[in-house]
Design a protein around this motif. Structure first.
Motif, PDB file in Angstrom:
ATOM      1  N   THR C  44      48.591  20.470  -5.341  1.00 55.68           N
ATOM      2  CA  THR C  44      48.135  21.843  -5.540  1.00 55.68           C
ATOM      3  C   THR C  44      46.908  22.123  -4.681  1.00 55.68           C
ATOM      4  O   THR C  44      46.790  23.186  -4.057  1.00 55.68           O
ATOM      5  CB  THR C  44      47.820  22.077  -7.035  1.00 55.68           C
ATOM      6  N   HIS C  85      51.556  26.966 -10.601  1.00 49.97           N
ATOM      7  CA  HIS C  85      52.103  26.436 -11.845  1.00 49.97           C
ATOM      8  C   HIS C  85      52.263  27.520 -12.900  1.00 49.97           C
ATOM      9  O   HIS C  85      53.236  27.545 -13.636  1.00 49.97           O
ATOM     10  CB  HIS C  85      51.173  25.345 -12.394  1.00 49.97           C
ATOM     11  N   ASP C 157      54.537  25.978  -5.397  1.00 49.83           N
ATOM     12  CA  ASP C 157      54.057  24.863  -6.197  1.00 49.83           C
ATOM     13  C   ASP C 157      54.946  24.720  -7.434  1.00 49.83           C
ATOM     14  O   ASP C 157      54.699  25.340  -8.458  1.00 49.83           O
ATOM     15  CB  ASP C 157      52.598  25.120  -6.598  1.00 49.83           C
TER      16      ASP C 157
HETATM   17 MG   LIG Z   1      49.826  20.688  -9.104  1.00 50.04          MG
END
Ligand SMILES: [Mg+2]
Ligand code: HEM
Ligand SMILES: Nc1ncnc2c1ncn2[C@@H]1O[C@H](COP(=O)(O)OP(=O)(O)OP(=O)(O)O)[C@@H](O)[C@H]1O
Ligand SMILES: Nc1ncnc2c1ncn2[C@@H]1O[C@H](COP(=O)(O)OP(=O)(O)OP(=O)(O)O)[C@@H](O)[C@H]1O
Ligand SMILES: [Mg+2]
Lengths: 236, 224, 213, 224, 213
Positions: C44, C85, C157
């Motif tokens: 990330t 996320h 992501d």
């Molecule tokens: Mg992550």
């Protein structure tokens, strides 16, 4: 519907009787004709107290039973209570203008607490409007309705707690300080306002039921969700 | 012109979120009346000077509202939303401007309701010709307080992870606003010129606007 | 092939932890780069560096022509999009209003909103508030946003998570469209199957990237 | 004893979270101190009565700003966290008690800062022996205010107009606290008995505690 | 087999949408029930009903012996645990503090915290704040919480998402342990492979459940 009509008819008769007594009963020596306002002022306030008490009671009943009827009753009662508080405030201010020389006085706690009670229930109605889901609305407002009622004894006893311009209770366990004729006139008016209160509640409940009937039926949540249209990706 | 387009769009959305909640009319106005009621009760029974403190209470509540803006800012600006705006190409300065616009309008609405309620409830003794200056100073102070609140919110949100006292420095900037606002009315009473006070308000508003726009980018980065 | 993004020996430290430690990567137009790595390895963080949201502490890099250390990044950000996320949606607004807001603020045509909603299958529920939508609905709304803004550099992501099997195809379509228009995508996933479109796959561990077989 | 264990654990964690974010310290205290400054400014320097109104202003601002401290706590209660606590088997009443404890401590901290600022800025003439009653009434008012804020926060949980609506609900219900607090100091000055006012505060606190604990379960469901 | 949870003709309406519409299901000890369904079909809502967090508007149900309409639910909640789309962790606290808090508040032995952290592989980073942890780290911390509190009824809402392939085995281990101890698990996933442990799989659509082949 018929219940509501009958109640309004009864209220009309009772209010007419009350008004007749109000204008024929003897007046206060000091205040003269103005003392007749008492016949509207006091019953309005008492009925407002009763209304907020009923809101609290039906709120607690909703919390115990969770049936929509109690929620509708709590709402109707709060609205009517706000109405009567407004009438009481207005007649009080008019009376004050006549006998104290001013409509509002800051040094009087009875006046302030009454205004605050008024706004507490405005807040209660605002909370209702702010909550779209009926069940959540019932739950939230039931809790506030149960708490807000502590405002009522505060208003009632405020005259005893402070040195005020406003009169203390004239009807007490140890006897009354009013002449009997005035007392009878006021008593009839209290009854008349109570019947009017019942009629208004019944009318408000009719409206609530009618609203319920036209409320849109819920739609299945996933009905509008479709598989993606991949072929149209380039159209965006 | 992208700057203003973005600023106005952000203000529009902020306001439409507020409008849905019916905040100003159903909630803020009753609240301001109650807040006005709290003071006389606290002042106790004897004080005859209720009409004297009207303007002071008015300004104190204005600060309270400015602080609410700050707290709300700090809470609503989640990291996800900050990233989203960044990647939509929103200029941090335009975001500050948009927030300041919507906040100023809300604050002005609040002040108007408060002013009317204050006039009715407190019946303050005001000299002739108070209306114009009162409105001018209220508008300027509302803008300034909102800018300040927005700035305080950004600083707090930005520096949350660090232990910094920077946000403590922001609140005192309200002092010139309050001085300007309250002294404008004072000046009319004393038949003095209100110009210096209006200029003070204007200068503070401008300084805050410059600070907000200028600090927008660095602040936006410190939040990460 | 034009280079859309490149990092050279980039290091990132967050708090007291060194997250990236000499990362070198190049992403050129038409490429789909996959990134794998265990939890907490910095995937990330890497995407956030590529999105210009996080400035490298050491090393150099440029994204869409802007030097990562400079203020040029503010100018090119609108051509980058990221799915994180947690979906980024304003809960008080309806799904449609969210997309209109995004289109307006980024200067795109609002006509695209209706089409995008249809493509992701949310046309029938576009009036539902963000707070009254399911996780997958929010994910789909995010994809619609990317369809509207047409970014050159798409950073995903674990964007597949929360989407039902029909909707997962949307991600593939999004990648295809971006790549065909001369853009590039960087895809993070724990599932090798979801990295199938990747032209190159990197593994991130101990703060450095390594190309996988 | 699970009840108190849970309450204390929740209070402990709340306080340590606040210590790490520090919004009360960074926003509420500075803004409220500025609000204190407004009164001397707006009333004009020549007004000799400034030292007279100190306690009243203290109470009015304390209640209005202190409310925000309590409401902030409620705002931190996200739906995820509410669910988490429910499924950890936390008794909603224990949660209320815990919140009330941590919030009271924070509000007390806020009141102390405000009191010190008021003493410095207003230099009020206080009769001998004001310290004890002032502390007692402040403590009781802080507790009541927090209980109210916690209740209002729960009632409005999950609503968009939450902060303003909660303020609207709290402010009027806080009136007994304002009266009790300000009249305690009044009473000392007039050498009257402070007992009725302390009792009023105590009764309000108790009534709110009973309401909070009794209504905790239905309240817990309001946000769903 | 003792029944741990059962719903009969349960209906749930949220706002103006009817989400569940006559759901009947029974979960008995030792069972692993899988639930599939497209985005927005009501899987999360169903889990919330089973978790006693949402009272059914119509129909009846009981969970761990408590009637869903009654106040008994407050007594049995501590034996239910749910993993949701977004990890529930207090961001200002460290991972360890989060677990200690959960253990204390639910009356469990704090000694288990250290072990649980070791099991999920977070021992070395337990001092990191929630806000400074990666998504997968938060997921693992949640699993650690479930290991500490040992719930009888485990509800997993796409709990695999965000976990790397090593960590996904933790979910299986969690399910196994629960089932072996006489509990049950309800698993929601879009990925059929993740429902492999399920003894029965239901599909949710139009607000009703149907058993899948
Ligand atoms: Mg992550
Ligand atoms: C805005 C001004 C006023 C307000 C808000 C107000 C409020 C109230 C309320 C709430 C009550 C009912 C509580 C109780 O029965 O003890 C009441 C009763 C009463 N009010 Fe007023 N009032 C106002 C002005 C006046 C004035 C000007 C007078 C007469 C000089 C007056 C005379 C009375 C009397 C005699 C009662 C009945 C007390 C009793 O017999 O128990 N009020 N008022
Ligand atoms: N407060 C609400 N008001 C109106 N509708 C709501 C509300 N909350 C949820 N819904 C609707 O209920 C439906 C079911 O939501 P739910 O989160 O249970 O879906 P889900 O099956 O978990 O979907 P996903 O796969 O996307 O997670 C959705 O269509 C959603 O829009
Ligand atoms: N603010 C911070 N302070 C300290 N460490 C941080 C901070 N933010 C992130 N980290 C650490 O950086 C590392 C990388 O985080 P990142 O979110 O990039 O991981 P990831 O590869 O995306 O993991 P996942 O698969 O779990 O999503 C983690 O170990 C995390 O704890
Ligand atoms: Mg879901």
């Amino acid at each position: 519907m018929t219940r509501t009509r009958i109640l309004f008819a009864l209220a009309g008769i009772a209010v007419a009787a009350g008004l007749w007594l109000a204008f024929t009963s003897p007046t206060d020596v000091v205040q003269g004709e103005f003392s007749r306002i008492i016949n509207v002022h006091v019953p309005s306030m008492w009925v407002a107290f009763m209304a907020f008490g009923l809101t609290a009671a039906s709120s607690i009943a909703w919390l115990l039973r969770k049936t929509a009827r109690w929620d509708r009753l709590a709402e109707a009662s709060a609205e009517v209570g706000v109405l009567f508080t407004a009438v009481g405030l207005f007649t009080g201010m008019a009376w004050g203008q006549a006998v104290w020389g001013r409509a509002w006085d800051w040094s009087d706690v009875r006046l302030a607490t009454t205004a605050v009670m008024f706004f507490v229930y405005i807040g209660y109605l605002a909370l209702r409007r702010a909550t779209p889901d009926p069940y959540a609305r019932a739950r939230r407002s039931a809790i506030l309705g149960a708490i807000a009622v502590i405002q009522v004894p505060l208003v009632y006893f405020s005259v005893n707690l402070f040195r005020t311009l406003h009169q203390t209770q004239s009807i007490r366990p140890d006897g009354s300080t009013m002449p009997t004729e005035m007392l009878i006139a006021m008593g009839v008016n209290v009854i008349a306002f109570t019947v009017l209160f019942a009629a208004l509640i019944a009318a408000r409940l009719d409206v609530a039921k009618a609203e319920l009937a036209v409320a849109p039926a819920p739609v299945q949540a996933d009905q509008g969700i479709t598989p993606p249209r991949l072929s149209e990706v380039e159209d965006v | 012109m992208t700057f203003w387009k973005q600023a106005i769009e952000i203000a529009r959305v902020d306001l439409s979120v507020e409008r849905r909640t019916g905040d100003v009319f159903r909630i803020v106005i009753p609240f301001s009346v109650i807040a006005l009621l709290v003071f006389p009760l606290a002042l106790g029974v004897d004080l005859s000077g209720i009409s004297l403190i009207g303007p002071a209470v008015y300004w104190a509540l204005g600060i309270l509202f400015g602080m609410q803006v700050a707290l709300r800012q700090a809470a609503a600006d989640t990291p996800e939303r900050r990233d989203l705006y960044s990647l939509l190409g929103v200029d941090p300065a335009a975001k500050f401007a948009g927030r300041a616009i919507s906040g100023s309008l809300l604050t002005l609405g609040f002040f108007s309701a408060l002013l009317v309620a204050m006039l009715i409830l407190y019946n303050p003794r005001l000299s002739n010709g108070w209306v114009g200056p009162a409105i001018a100073s209220t508008v300027l102070a509302a803008i300034g307080l909102t800018e300040l609140g927005t700035l305080a919110g950004e600083v707090t949100a930005g520096l949350r992870s660090r232990t910094s006292l920077a946000s403590l420095i922001v609140a005192p900037l309200a002092i010139p606003l309050v001085i300007g606002g309250s002294q404008t009315l004072e000046a009319i009473t004393r038949k003095a010129s209100i110009l210096p006070w209006i200029l003070l308000l204007l200068a503070t508003d401008l300084a805050l606007a410059v600070a907000g726009v200028g600090l927008a980018r660095p602040l936006e980065e410190t939040s990460r | 092939m034009t280079s859309l993004a490149s990092l050279a020996h980039v290091g990132v430290t967050l708090g007291e932890s060194r997250v990236l430690n000499g990362v070198t990567i190049a992403v050129s137009a038409g490429q789909v780069v996959g990134v794998a790595g265990s939890n907490g390895s910095g995937k990330t963080t890497l995407l956030r560096v590529l999105a210009t949201l996080l400035r490298p502490r050491t090393g150099e890099g440029q994204v869409l022509g802007a030097d990562l250390g400079s203020n040029d990044v503010f100018g090119i950000r609108s051509q980058i999009a990221m799915i994180s996320h947690v979906p980024a949606v304003i809960p008080e607004l309806t799904l449609e209003e969210n997309l209109v807001h995004a289109a307006r603020v980024s200067g795109h045509d609002m006509d695209r909103v209706a089409t995008a909603l249809r493509v992701v299958g949310l046309e029938g529920v576009m009036g539902r508030r963000g707070s009254a939508s399911s996780f997958g609905m929010l994910r789909r709304a995010e994809i619609a946003r990317l369809l509207i803004t047409r970014p050159k550099l798409v950073l995903l992501d674990e964007a597949f998570s929360g989407l039902d099997s029909d909707a997962q195809a949307l991600i593939d379509a999004l990648i295809d469209r971006t790549v065909n228009a001369g853009g590039a995508a960087v895809v993070v996933s724990h599932d090798r199957a979801q990295l199938r479109r990747a032209t190159t796959v990197f593994a991130l561990s101990a703060g450095t990237l390594e190309e996988m077989a």
